[in-house]
Design an enzyme around this catalytic site. Structure first.
Site, PDB file in Angstrom:
ATOM      1  N   GLU A  97       0.835  -1.218   0.000  1.00 38.00           N
ATOM      2  CA  GLU A  97       0.000   0.000   0.000  1.00 38.00           C
ATOM      3  C   GLU A  97       0.864   1.261   0.000  1.00 38.00           C
ATOM      4  O   GLU A  97       0.752   2.115   0.887  1.00 38.00           O
ATOM      5  CB  GLU A  97      -0.963  -0.013   1.186  1.00 38.00           C
ATOM      6  N   GLU A 105      -5.592  -8.298  -1.340  1.00 40.35           N
ATOM      7  CA  GLU A 105      -6.260  -8.164  -0.032  1.00 40.35           C
ATOM      8  C   GLU A 105      -7.724  -7.849  -0.280  1.00 40.35           C
ATOM      9  O   GLU A 105      -8.046  -6.960  -1.074  1.00 40.35           O
ATOM     10  CB  GLU A 105      -5.678  -7.013   0.792  1.00 40.35           C
TER      11      GLU A 105
HETATM   12  C1  BG6 Z   1      -4.613  -3.093   4.613  1.00 39.03           C
HETATM   13  C2  BG6 Z   1      -3.248  -3.488   5.113  1.00 39.03           C
HETATM   14  O1  BG6 Z   1      -4.733  -1.740   4.652  1.00 39.03           O
HETATM   15  O2  BG6 Z   1      -5.709  -3.449   5.348  1.00 39.03           O
HETATM   16  C3  BG6 Z   1      -3.226  -4.637   6.100  1.00 39.03           C
HETATM   17  O3  BG6 Z   1      -2.368  -3.769   4.059  1.00 39.03           O
HETATM   18  C4  BG6 Z   1      -4.405  -4.489   7.032  1.00 39.03           C
HETATM   19  O4  BG6 Z   1      -2.006  -4.664   6.755  1.00 39.03           O
HETATM   20  C5  BG6 Z   1      -5.687  -4.559   6.221  1.00 39.03           C
HETATM   21  O5  BG6 Z   1      -4.423  -5.400   8.083  1.00 39.03           O
HETATM   22  C6  BG6 Z   1      -6.954  -4.527   7.043  1.00 39.03           C
HETATM   23  O6  BG6 Z   1      -6.933  -3.433   7.874  1.00 39.03           O
HETATM   24  P1  BG6 Z   1      -7.154  -3.592   9.433  1.00 39.03           P
HETATM   25  O7  BG6 Z   1      -6.915  -2.265   9.961  1.00 39.03           O
HETATM   26  O8  BG6 Z   1      -8.553  -4.047   9.589  1.00 39.03           O
HETATM   27  O9  BG6 Z   1      -6.179  -4.596   9.888  1.00 39.03           O
END
Ligand code: BG6
Length: 483
Positions: free
Chosen positions: A175, A381
């Protein structure tokens, strides 16, 4: 369904959120190791010194360091074709500026890759995922210092050489575009915060000088990424090296031309700026005006433009959780979100953490990006953070997660039918891990439950959720059975 035969189904994690073992076998402290736990309503705190009686979730996380064989076995049982993970830079270079790597760290990841190979799981490795040596923050102010480019390249050279026959897919930075937001200064760029205190995701005011440092540091990451791509291809021409962008679909809140221009501006700033530099090899046309708005004067070395051009990535990967609306009406309420904030969309529902769920936004984003870049895409993701509860039968019936994933997979199918070259999907947090934004365990994403709570208590036992069998079936049928 239209998923190609070789489609890469799998899951994703990040070392700082799942490994633990923060100071064993020669590992140094990472930037993430200096962040305390938090919750949805109270932010994580940064502390310069590790406080004795304070809870730092990354220190133990879900101890994948000690459980990796068991965890990979479970991934294999689901039929993973690919597993996205990151290397803790500090296991390889504990302080960051050493000449020689820490052999125990090198050996640890070799064992992981060999374990994955046993099950024919392709690793997809993020080189730096919200983590870098805290030593580089202390000594150099992180990426603000151009010398960090060489430390990163030294690290890349080590891992590219050591694992050249075990890893094909790499991502240079997780990111990278979060550093366009002020909160990305520490998380993404390792810039030392002025003092100990809460890590505010939004609403933090910064001076013109701070903005200059941040954009300059981001420029150093672009140069480092481009040099890493070139270096990687020299070490193994078969490497596929990608960028990783926090994908945020921005819709105009209304057809008021002001909102339309605002949405376009957001898409440019939040998504296209970094994508253009990494995929096209040059800053886009709107960068100059954007820098003027922030009062930023970027310092470029004479060779930088050529370096960016020579280090274009092979594919574009991104995270996708939600969409947001853009409006110029100051009265409209803002919906909560980690990386992308926007005005709430009245047509969408939000997760318990306020992230607006929008599967069609994924199709929209895939089309926008593919239309712009025409390179293979990977969703690395996507998932639902939820408070899973063990019911009386001792199980976790997470149909809400299955629903979320099913709808997003359907939209990926639509995008492929639209003509998008989508090559893989790694669902986020395939095993429960520490939340990056809040530091909680309670915000769970996994197909696999880990017995650990927000305060660090629990047996660390692993348990399959209902979504585990569901995803196994999805992979078995190459996405044809989503019931
Ligand atoms: C993304 C990141 O922004 O979102 C991850 O690359 C992160 O590291 C994921 O865990 C989900 O966000 P969160 O804050 O719910 O863990």
């Amino acid at each position: 369904m239209s998923f190609p035969k070789e489609f890469l189904w799998g899951g994703a994690t990040a070392a700082n959120q799942c490994e633990g073992g923060w100071n064993v076998d020669g590992k140094g402290a990472s930037t993430s190791d200096h962040l305390t736990g938090g919750t949805h309503t109270s932010p994580r705190r940064f502390t310069k010194v590790i406080e004795p009686n304070t809870y730092y979730p990354s220190h133990e996380a879900v101890d994948m360091y000690g459980h990796y064989k068991e965890d990979i076995k479970l991934f294999a049982e689901m039929g993973f074709k690919i597993y996205r993970m990151s290397i803790n830079w500090t296991r390889i270079y504990p302080i960051g500026d050493e000449a020689e790597p820490n052999q125990k760290g090198v050996q640890y990841y070799r064992e992981i890759f060999e374990e994955l190979k046993k099950y024919n799981i392709e690793p997809l490795v993020t080189i730096s995922h919200y983590e870098m040596p805290y030593g580089l923050t202390e000594k150099y102010n992180g990426w603000a210092d151009r010398r960090v480019i060489d430390f990163y390249l030294n690290y890349c050279k080590t891992i590219f050489t050591e694992y050249k026959d075990l890893v094909k897919y790499w991502l240079t930075f997780n990111e990278i575009n979060i550093s366009l937001h002020s909160f990305g200064g520490y998380m993404g760029l390792g810039i030392m915060p002025k003092e100990d205190g809460p890590m505010m995701l939004f609403g933090k005011k910064e001076t013109r000088e701070e903005a200059n440092i941040r954009f300059q540091a981001l420029h150093h990451q672009f140069v480092a990424s481009a040099k890493a791509v070139k270096l990687g291809h020299e070490i193994n021409p078969n490497f596929m090296i990608g960028c990783m962008i926090a994908g945020s679909a921005a819709y105009p809140y209304s057809c008021n031309p002001n909102d339309v221009i605002e949405a376009q501006h957001r898409m440019q700033q939040a998504n296209f700026l970094c994508g253009d530099v990494q995929v096209r090899g040059a800053y886009p046309h709107f960068a100059k005006r954007l820098f003027e708005e922030y009062g930023v004067e970027l310092k470029m070395e004479p060779t930088d433009e050529q370096t960016l051009l020579e280090g274009k990535v092979d594919f574009y990967s991104f995270s996708y959780y939600m969409s947001g609306c853009a409006s110029t009406d100051p009265e409209l309420t803002k919906s909560a979100g980690n990386m992308m904030m926007g005005v709430s969309n009245p047509y969408l529902k939000a997760s318990d953490w306020g992230w607006q769920i929008d599967p069609q936004g994924l199709r929209y984003y895939l089309n926008e990006i593919y239309g712009r870049y025409q390179v293979p895409l990977m969703v690395v993701e996507n998932g639902l953070g939820a408070n899973d509860v063990i019911t009386e039968d001792g199980k976790i019936h997470d149909d809400y997660r299955i629903d979320y994933l099913r709808e997003h997979i359907k939209q990926m199918d639509e995008a492929i039918k639209d003509g998008v070259d989508l090559i893989g999907y790694t669902m986020w947090g395939c095993i429960d891990l520490v939340s990056a934004s809040t530091g909680e365990m309670k915000k769970r994403y996994g197909f696999i439950y880990v017995d650990k709570d927000n305060d660090g208590n629990g047996t660390m036992n692993r348990m399959k959720k209902d979504s585990f069998d569901w995803y196994k079936k999805v992979i078995d049928t190459n996405g044809n059975n989503l019931d």
